[in-house]
Design a protein around this motif. Structure first.
Motif, PDB file in Angstrom:
ATOM      1  N   GLU A  21       0.842  -1.218   0.000  1.00  0.00           N
ATOM      2  CA  GLU A  21       0.000   0.000   0.000  1.00  0.00           C
ATOM      3  C   GLU A  21       0.870   1.258   0.000  1.00  0.00           C
ATOM      4  N   LEU A  24       1.773   3.100  -3.453  1.00  0.00           N
ATOM      5  CA  LEU A  24       0.727   3.830  -4.190  1.00  0.00           C
ATOM      6  C   LEU A  24       1.226   5.238  -4.520  1.00  0.00           C
ATOM      7  N   GLN A  28      -1.302   7.272  -9.307  1.00  0.00           N
ATOM      8  CA  GLN A  28      -2.212   6.118  -9.226  1.00  0.00           C
ATOM      9  C   GLN A  28      -3.399   6.427  -8.319  1.00  0.00           C
ATOM     10  N   MET A  29      -3.152   7.235  -7.289  1.00  0.00           N
ATOM     11  CA  MET A  29      -4.238   7.626  -6.387  1.00  0.00           C
ATOM     12  C   MET A  29      -5.349   8.290  -7.202  1.00  0.00           C
ATOM     13  N   ALA A  68      -4.932   4.671   0.939  1.00  0.00           N
ATOM     14  CA  ALA A  68      -5.339   3.296   0.614  1.00  0.00           C
ATOM     15  C   ALA A  68      -6.833   3.195   0.307  1.00  0.00           C
ATOM     16  N   LEU A  71      -8.186   2.071  -3.152  1.00  0.00           N
ATOM     17  CA  LEU A  71      -8.035   0.677  -3.602  1.00  0.00           C
ATOM     18  C   LEU A  71      -9.338  -0.067  -3.326  1.00  0.00           C
ATOM     19  N   ASP A  76      -7.320  -3.148  -8.936  1.00  0.00           N
ATOM     20  CA  ASP A  76      -6.492  -2.095  -8.318  1.00  0.00           C
ATOM     21  C   ASP A  76      -5.262  -2.711  -7.636  1.00  0.00           C
ATOM     22  N   LEU A  80      -1.464  -2.202  -8.757  1.00  0.00           N
ATOM     23  CA  LEU A  80      -0.539  -1.627  -7.771  1.00  0.00           C
ATOM     24  C   LEU A  80       0.711  -2.502  -7.665  1.00  0.00           C
TER      25      LEU A  80
END
Ligand code: HPA
Ligand code: ZN
Length: 338
Positions: A21, A24, A28-29, A68, A71, A76, A80
């Motif tokens: 996690e 990330l 990508q968030m 997080a 996700l 996802d 990731l």
């Protein structure tokens, strides 16, 4: 690229302390937030990066658990993991033992298998397409109680043939390893490997507890063990692996300056230290950067780099035949580059 960075890139190595996690990236968030129709508290990637100024572990954890939240699907977690594996494959990483925090996801309503199956799919793809092997370690959140950890172990039951071990992470101070004595014992009975974060912010007593109460196979961080000479002697005598994370230590103010990082001192004391990234998207660098920046700051000789690479495999949970293969690859690489 400097000669040392070039040498490091080609050196076969493993990563033993990586919270998936924590890989990330802000981009990508936004991507996952968009496809899952989640409104983020941040307006731009730059705003997110600007928020990554931490003065301790809790500052970081608050923002990490928030991140997080984007996700939501197996895809996802798969994406990731694959993005992480592509980056570390380019750093010369051959094997990863990756942490995930199931409670962060089950507590917001995701079934256990969403994270586990998505990650396992990414891990299988990484092995097939990048040649990077990996295993999965489930971490209990230590700010929650032991009953919640037991519920997580029960939820994990159908996946335990694909989970290598359990770990202990999140807010350390006030949550000693002994709080989880029974659940670690239950995990050991199920044949799982045991690791625990200890001595990152917590005192040497927490490292003693991880050894004597939890009976761990590996200590994550362990920096504060250096305050207790008897504990150092014990760790050396046990050949206990420490998964050290220099850029994390810098970002979370465990050290003030990379030049003052204790990694070199640990090696000189005979401690079995390894180099790792912890939460690379938040702490300014993946595995390769942890290696190159630390090697430069501490002026590590090649012999130390080779020791660190070997420790990353002998400290792993790989079967002996696989460890031997990686050690032979390191020796071959060193002889062809000397
Ligand atoms: N320490 C404790 N918990 C964590 C960390 C860490 O460095 N990273 C992610 N969870
Ligand atoms: Zn960690």
């Amino acid at each position: 690229m400097t000669a040392t960075a070039e040498f490091i890139r080609g050196l076969p190595k493993a990563e033993l302390h990586l919270h998936i996690e924590g890989s990330l990236e802000p981009e990508q968030m936004f991507e996952f937030g968009r496809r899952n129709r989640i409104d983020l508290a941040f307006g731009s990637v730059e705003e997110v990066r600007a928020a990554y100024a931490f003065s301790n572990l809790q500052d970081f954890l608050d923002i990490y658990y928030q991140g997080a939240g984007v996700l939501r699907t197996e895809r996802d977690f798969h994406d990731l993991a694959m993005a992480y594996f592509r980056r570390v494959a380019a750093d010369g990483c051959r094997h990863v033992e990756l942490f995930f925090d199931p409670q962060t996801h089950t507590d917001r309503g995701l079934p256990f298998g969403v994270a586990a199956d998505g990650l396992l799919a990414g891990m299988a793809e990484a092995k097939a397409t990048l040649g990077v092997s990996s295993s999965l370690v489930l971490c209990f959140l230590r700010h929650l109680d032991e009953d919640a950890a037991f519920a997580t172990l029960r939820a994990a039951e159908p996946w335990l043939d694909r989970i290598q071990g359990v770990g202990l992470d999140s807010s350390e101070v006030g949550h000693p390893p002994s709080k989880f004595a029974r659940v670690f014992s239950a995990a050991r009975e199920r044949g799982l490997k045991l690791v625990a974060h200890a001595g990152e912010e917590g005192p040497p007593a927490y490292v003693w507890e991880a050894l004597d109460v939890l009976r761990v196979d590996r200590i994550d961080h362990g920096n504060r063990a250096l305050e207790d000479p008897a504990l150092v002697r014990r760790l050396v005598a046990d050949g206990m692996t420490l998964t050290v994370c220099p850029l994390s230590n810098l970002k979370l103010c465990v050290v003030d300056d990379l030049k003052a990082h204790p990694l070199k001192r640990m090696l000189d004391l005979g401690l079995k230290a390894t180099l790792n990234s912890d939460d690379p998207a938040y702490f300014g660098g993946y595995l390769g950067r942890n290696w190159t920046e630390t090697a430069q700051a501490l002026n590590l000789p090649r012999a130390d780099l080779v020791t660190l690479a070997k420790n990353s495999f002998t400290g792993s949970f790989l079967p002996p035949v696989a460890v031997a293969g990686h050690l032979a690859d390191i020796d071959a690489y060193v002889s062809s580059n000397s």
